[in-house]
Every structure is written in structure tokens, then in C-alpha cells.
Scaffold this active site. Structure first.
Site, PDB file in Angstrom:
ATOM      1  N   MET A 161       0.719  -1.136  -0.012  1.00 44.15           N
ATOM      2  CA  MET A 161       0.059   0.128   0.222  1.00 44.15           C
ATOM      3  C   MET A 161       0.780   1.214  -0.031  1.00 44.15           C
ATOM      4  O   MET A 161       1.804   1.275   0.930  1.00 44.15           O
ATOM      5  CB  MET A 161      -0.834  -0.001   1.301  1.00 44.15           C
ATOM      6  CG  MET A 161      -2.274   0.426   1.158  1.00 44.15           C
ATOM      7  SD  MET A 161      -3.063  -0.506   2.525  1.00 44.15           S
ATOM      8  CE  MET A 161      -3.074   0.871   3.688  1.00 44.15           C
ATOM      9  N   ARG A 307      -7.094  -1.792   9.059  1.00 45.14           N
ATOM     10  CA  ARG A 307      -7.321  -1.269  10.213  1.00 45.14           C
ATOM     11  C   ARG A 307      -7.588  -2.311  11.253  1.00 45.14           C
ATOM     12  O   ARG A 307      -7.321  -2.465  12.209  1.00 45.14           O
ATOM     13  CB  ARG A 307      -8.245   0.050  10.102  1.00 45.14           C
ATOM     14  CG  ARG A 307      -7.655   1.118   9.810  1.00 45.14           C
ATOM     15  CD  ARG A 307      -8.460   2.222   9.582  1.00 45.14           C
ATOM     16  NE  ARG A 307      -7.725   3.514   9.064  1.00 45.14           N
ATOM     17  CZ  ARG A 307      -8.508   4.664   8.801  1.00 45.14           C
ATOM     18  NH1 ARG A 307      -9.707   4.773   8.706  1.00 45.14           N
ATOM     19  NH2 ARG A 307      -7.573   5.495   8.547  1.00 45.14           N
ATOM     20  N   TYR A 448       0.466   3.403  12.746  1.00 42.39           N
ATOM     21  CA  TYR A 448       0.271   3.089  11.187  1.00 42.39           C
ATOM     22  C   TYR A 448      -1.122   2.627  11.026  1.00 42.39           C
ATOM     23  O   TYR A 448      -2.162   2.283  11.937  1.00 42.39           O
ATOM     24  CB  TYR A 448       1.062   2.076  10.749  1.00 42.39           C
ATOM     25  CG  TYR A 448       1.426   0.796  11.176  1.00 42.39           C
ATOM     26  CD1 TYR A 448       0.375  -0.208  11.843  1.00 42.39           C
ATOM     27  CD2 TYR A 448       2.684   0.025  10.896  1.00 42.39           C
ATOM     28  CE1 TYR A 448       0.318  -1.365  12.388  1.00 42.39           C
ATOM     29  CE2 TYR A 448       2.531  -1.312  11.559  1.00 42.39           C
ATOM     30  CZ  TYR A 448       1.705  -1.954  11.902  1.00 42.39           C
ATOM     31  OH  TYR A 448       1.840  -3.234  12.316  1.00 42.39           O
ATOM     32  N   GLU A 449      -1.636   2.767   9.760  1.00 42.38           N
ATOM     33  CA  GLU A 449      -3.011   2.617   9.230  1.00 42.38           C
ATOM     34  C   GLU A 449      -3.918   3.463   9.895  1.00 42.38           C
ATOM     35  O   GLU A 449      -5.130   3.407  10.206  1.00 42.38           O
ATOM     36  CB  GLU A 449      -3.565   1.102   9.445  1.00 42.38           C
ATOM     37  CG  GLU A 449      -2.742  -0.073   8.739  1.00 42.38           C
ATOM     38  CD  GLU A 449      -2.696   0.297   7.375  1.00 42.38           C
ATOM     39  OE1 GLU A 449      -3.270   1.078   6.781  1.00 42.38           O
ATOM     40  OE2 GLU A 449      -1.376  -0.128   6.873  1.00 42.38           O
ATOM     41  N   GLY A 450      -3.463   4.825  10.374  1.00 40.81           N
ATOM     42  CA  GLY A 450      -4.369   5.815  10.924  1.00 40.81           C
ATOM     43  C   GLY A 450      -4.126   5.874  12.180  1.00 40.81           C
ATOM     44  O   GLY A 450      -4.353   4.806  13.238  1.00 40.81           O
TER      45      GLY A 450
END
Length: 606
Positions: A161, A307, A448-450
């Protein structure tokens, strides 16, 4: 450093929390009942305990390395990845149409937890492939699917990604990577991407990068972002790997944790000697996914899959740290117990505060595992149930759960891994004991991933304010039904849990009303409490699952089913109620009544 997969607890959740028997009635899942789940989990446990777990500490001591654009994985990883691929583990929950096994997420998520407990750095590689598969399944053309999906599902190729750039972290409106359309329908991609997990490695024959970029003339901001497949090696007409594309790894990061997982800086469009770009002009050759300017929408498919998976990583690392702490507490002899139950010095597990720490670790981990299992079940129903209304209701529930699973479970993992170090005392601060690795590895999960704040913003804006709190209140109604079942049970543990659950639900409803009623008029007041709202909600929902588990365990115990295990489930649920769920009303006060003090201090006073 050994790891034992908690198969029994996972199966308990599938049976009594996720209601796997109902999932198995959905067309396509008929063979995915508890017997299948048990067989899959037991086989998965063997692989992770015997193959991946022994490599975990090795990866921390001898991380992936970069030299002249080539990344070499930790010794043993490449061979382990081949075994992972040969075992069919990458395709466990992906469609049979592309070579997967088509099992429900309810089973797949448990296997993903095991991989992450065994070896978090290793597990990140298949995790990113899962996201790429989801994005292509949803938005990829038939041509892209036919070229890439079967190889990704098998694990023969891996996926990545590519969102972040040096100037564009969470603010994707700032993405500058550009894509130039070509006469043959392809695009030339130019730009630099950072923080690309497993962006370069030697474990698979090709890497399929999914890259956010702007097409020339696209609108400004996030509305002008498109998504592209940019393979490391171009794919020939017969499906085999061809010439090297114009994408190179210019470095990898030196990190606090997950050291065996290479975090790459990738350069697109800086021509490589001998590459196709030399003959056709600089630029990495890319293929548009879906339509131009809808890239962020497609990337969120990957993000939501990732997530949830990162939330499972939090549960996984917490389980590993808990097991390590329990073993140490049983082995480490130090001081006489305060109650005099042992004449001299005793293992530290006799000391009440060590028991408190271990119970906190256990309760948090089991609560979050149950919450993730409930969410996975909702995902399966949302995507596969034949009734449209059932799909809709479950989709709303799952979407509400994703920030809770991601945010609460990862923050929980920091507390649990910190407690594991604390249980070890001074020896926990020494790297040779191995427990410090779990603490260091866990920190990235909240980022990570928000970040946790981004999950909280999502919970406030998209999941609560947007529908006026309707979904949140629907969940509260389900919790109230569980309260009625606790009251009907009437056991001391059930009644104690009822009192805590009711207070937590009422606090949650107060906060939902505050969020839904004030987000537009007083956004700073609401977002000042967004992370506490996330933590409150995650705590409540995990506590609700613990209550459901308590009711099931009492019934199973009375029926003579594995009495010791069921009693432990009851006792752990009671601890969760007394020591963790009891925190919810205080969080309510800080959110509803404490917003002003968050922003009161003048900026120049900091």
C-alpha cells in the site's frame, strides 16, 4: 520465547460470541462450521508455534537489510514464507474463484491473530497482501484481476500500500506523485513514497504496489487522487514475470520495533539500468484501478481491511506478552507472600499485585479478542448474507466496530506489553529476556493505518455524528438486552457485571448524545474528547462481549463442559467488570464536562 496459540478461547468466541453456526448457514459457508474451524485452527497453531514463533526474536536481533537497492529478509524468513504459501494460509479467507479457500473472516481472523502473535514482523507481509487483494476484488477491472489476483491470493506475489510521501502523512490532499497517461492505456508514475511495509524483499518473485497518484489535470485535494497497480516486475502475456519496472527501493528505515519488517522508501520513475524505462522513457509503468480520481475511495477498502487487521495485531502481541509474563511469574522466586501461605520466598505469582497485573493483561486480551470476533461475524453477514436488510444492519455495525477494534485493541496492547515488562521487573528492561521486544513492537500499532486520533475522528464524524447517533444507540439497545439476560441469570458474578455494564452503557449514551448534538456547533469541544470517546466505546463493547461470554460459560459449566476453562472465563469477566469496565463513567465525565480545559491554555503558553 515459546508461544502457544489460544485455540480453545478462539473456538469459544466462534461458538458463543460470533455465532459461527449461523454464519455456516449462509450460502457458500456451509462447510465452515465449528468442526472445520477447529481443524483449521489446530493446523494453523502448529505452523505458527513451530515455524514462525522461533524466528521472532531472531528478526529483532538480525533485521532485514538493504544494500544497493536489494532488501534481504532476516535469515529463515524466506524459507518460512515458502511454507506459509505452500500451506495455503494467504488465501484462507479469499474467494475460491481466485484460488483461495473462501472461509469466513470469523475463522480467518483467528488465524491472523496466531501469525501476528508468533511473529509480528513476518505477519505484516501477508497483511498488506490481504489489503491489496480486497482493493482489486472491489475495484479492479477483469483484466487486472486475471493478471494479479490468483498470484496474490496464493502468496506467490505479495502486495503493498503506497500512500505516504515525505510531505503527505495523514493529509493525503498533499500527495504529489503523478501519473501520466500513455497511448496504450497505461500510465507512467513518478514520485517518492515512504513507510512502505515490505515494499522490497526477497521472499516472493514479484511485489504488486498499489500506489496513490495524481493524473495530470486532476482536481486539487483528495478528489484528484487515483489508484494504480505498479508491479516491481512487469507481467508478460503468459502471466510470467518479465522485465524490471522503474521502481526502486532507495533505503529502508531504522526503527524502534518490528525490525524484521523492511519499511521501504520507494522511488518511482528514476530509471534503472536495463529496465523497460530505459527504452520507453523514465517512469514506472502503472495500471489504473477503477476510475480516475476515485483512488482514495478504493484505498479505503485496503485501509479498512488493514485497520481491522492491525487491531488483531494488538490482541496478538498482548497474548504473546501475557504468556511470557505468566511463565516468568511462575518461575521467578522472590519474597515471602504477604499472607504467609508459603514459609519462605515463593514464585512472584503468589503476590497480589502480580496477580492484578496478570489478570489485567488477560482480561484486556480476552475482551478485545471477543470484540474482534463479534466484528468479524458481522463482516461475514454484511458481505454474504442473502437478505439485504441483514447485510445492511451488519455493515453498519461492522463499520462502527472497525475504529474500536483498531483503536482500543492497539492502545490496550501498549498497556499489556508494558505490564509484561513490569512483571519481569529489572529483567524486563534487559533485551535478552525478550519481553522488551513486545513493548517496542506494539508501539507502531497505535500509529500506522491511521493513528488512534484518526480512528477517533472517524468514530465521531462518520460513525456517530453523521447518522445522529442512530447506530451507536442501536448497539446500546443490544447491550441492554444482554443486561436483561444477566439479571435473569442472577448469579453473583452476573449481577456484579450487570451493575458495571448498565453504568457503562448509560455513560456511553450520554456521550453519544453529546457528540451527535455538538459536532457541528462546537467541533473543538467534541473532538477534544474524541480519543476518550473511542476508549470508552471500545471498553464498553469489549465488556459487553465479556458479559455474553460469562453467560455462555456459566451455561457450559453447568452442563459439565470443561469446567475449569469455563470457570476461568467467568472469573476473568468478573475481573473485567470490576477493574476495566468500571473506568467508563469517569471517561464520560472527562468528555462531556472536561472539553473546555483541553483548549483553555493559550497556544503561546505551551
Amino acid at each position: 520465547m515459546s508461544y502457544t496459540a489460544p485455540v480453545k478461547d478462539m473456538l469459544f468466541n466462534m461458538a458463543h460470541i460470533a455465532q459461527l453456526d449461523q454464519i455456516a448457514q449462509i450460502p457458500g459457508f456451509e462447510d465452515a462450521g465449528l468442526d472445520t474451524a477447529q481443524a483449521v485452527l489446530e493446523e494453523c497453531a502448529k505452523f505458527n508455534q513451530d515455524v514462525l514463533s522461533p524466528l521472532n526474536w531472531e528478526g529483532d536481533k538480525n533485521p532485514s537489510s538493504w544494500k544497493d537497492g536489494v532488501v534481504t529478509a532476516t535469515p529463515g524468513f524466506k524459507q518460512a514464507f515458502k511454507q506459509f504459501v505452500d500451506g495455503g494460509w494467504q488465501g484462507l479467507q479469499h474467494p475460491a474463484d481466485f484460488g483461495g479457500q473462501g472461509l469466513p473472516k470469523t475463522i480467518g481472523a483467528a488465524c491472523i491473530e496466531m501469525v501476528n502473535s508468533a511473529n509480528l514482523s513476518f505477519a505484516l507481509c501477508p497483511l498488506l497482501s490481504d489489503g491489496a487483494i480486497e482493493a482489486l476484488l472491489t475495484a479492479g477491472s477483469d483484466a487486472l484481476k486475471s493478471v494479479y489476483l490468483e498470484k496474490l491470493v496464493s502468496g506467490q506475489w505479495t502486495g503493498t500500500m503506497n500512500l505516504t510521501e515525505p510531505q503527505a502523512g495523514s493529509d493525503l490532499a498533499l500527495v504529489r506523485t503523478r501519473a501520466e497517461p500513455q497511448a496504450d492505456g497505461t500510465y507512467k508514475v513518478f514520485g517518492t513514497k515512504i513507510y512502505i511495509t515490505w515494499g522490497e524483499h526477497d521472499m516472493a518473485e514479484n511485489i504488486v504496489h498499489l500506489v496513490l497518484a495524481r493524473v495530470q489535470g486532476a482536481p486539487e485535494g483528495v478528489k484528484g487522487i487515483s489508484l494504480f497497480v505498479v508491479p516491481k516486475f512487469l507481467v508478460q502475456a503468459d502471466g510470467s514475470v518479465g522485465a524490471r519496472n522503474d521502481v526502486q527501493c532507495v533505503s529502508i528505515e531504522h526503527k524502534m520495533g518490528i525490525k524484521a519488517s523492511p519499511t521501504a522508501v520507494l522511488q518511482y520513475g528514476d530509471a534503472l539500468a536495463g529496465s523497460v524505462a530505459d527504452q520507453q522513457g523514465a517512469g514506472a509503468i502503472g495500471y489504473l484501478v477503477g476510475q480516475e480520481n476515485r483512488g482514495l475511495e478504493y484505498m479505503f477498502i485496503m485501509m479498512n481491511a488493514a485497520r481491522y487487521a492491525v487491531g488483531v495485531q494488538g490482541i496478538a502481541i498482548a497474548e504473546r506478552a501475557y504468556q511470557k509474563a505468566v511463565q516468568f511469574a511462575k518461575d521467578r522466586v522472590q519474597s515471602r507472600p504477604v499472607d504467609g501461605s508459603v514459609a519462605g520466598s515463593a514464585p512472584i505469582i503468589y503476590h497480589p499485585d502480580v496477580r492484578r497485573m496478570l489478570m489485567t493483561m488477560r482480561a484486556y486480551t480476552e475482551g478485545c479478542r471477543a470484540m474482534a470476533s463479534a466484528a468479524a461475524s458481522a463482516f461475514d453477514a454484511a458481505h454474504h448474507h442473502p437478505d439485504a436488510e441483514v447485510r445492511k444492519v451488519n455493515q453498519s455495525f461492522y463499520e462502527f466496530m472497525v475504529p474500536l477494534v483498531k483503536g482500543f485493541s492497539t492502545e490496550m496492547s501498549l498497556e499489556v506489553t508494558s505490564l509484561a515488562v513490569q512483571v519481569h521487573g529489572g529483567m524486563g528492561f534487559i533485551e535478552e529476556t525478550g519481553v522488551a521486544q513486545y513493548y517496542r513492537d506494539a508501539k507502531i500499532l497505535t500509529i500506522y493505518e491511521g493513528t488512534t486520533a484518526i480512528q477517533a475522528n472517524d468514530l465521531v464524524g462518520r460513525k456517530t455524528a453523521r447518522d445522529g447517533g442512530q447506530t451507536a444507540r442501536g448497539i446500546a439497545s443490544q447491550i441492554e438486552a444482554t443486561e436483561a439476560a444477566l439479571a435473569a441469570s442472577g448469579t453473583p458474578h452476573a449481577l456484579a457485571l450487570l451493575r458495571r455494564l448498565k453504568a457503562a452503557r448509560e455513560a456511553f449514551l450520554d456521550v453519544v448524545g453529546f457528540v451527535a448534538g455538538n459536532t457541528k456547533a462546537s467541533p473543538n469541544a467534541v473532538f477534544a474528547g474524541s480519543v476518550p470517546y473511542l476508549m470508552l466505546s471500545g471498553n464498553l463493547v469489549a465488556g459487553w462481549q465479556m458479559a455474553r461470554g460469562l453467560l455462555a460459560a456459566q451455561t457450559q459449566r453447568e452442563a459439565g463442559q470443561d469446567a475449569a476453562f469455563m470457570q476461568a472465563k467467568v472469573e476473568t469477566a468478573r475481573f473485567y467488570a470490576d477493574h476495566i469496565l468500571s473506568k467508563v463513567p469517569g471517561l464520560r465525565d472527562s468528555i462531556v464536562e472536561g472539553a473546555d480545559s483541553v483548549t483553555a491554555l493559550a497556544l503561546d503558553a505551551f
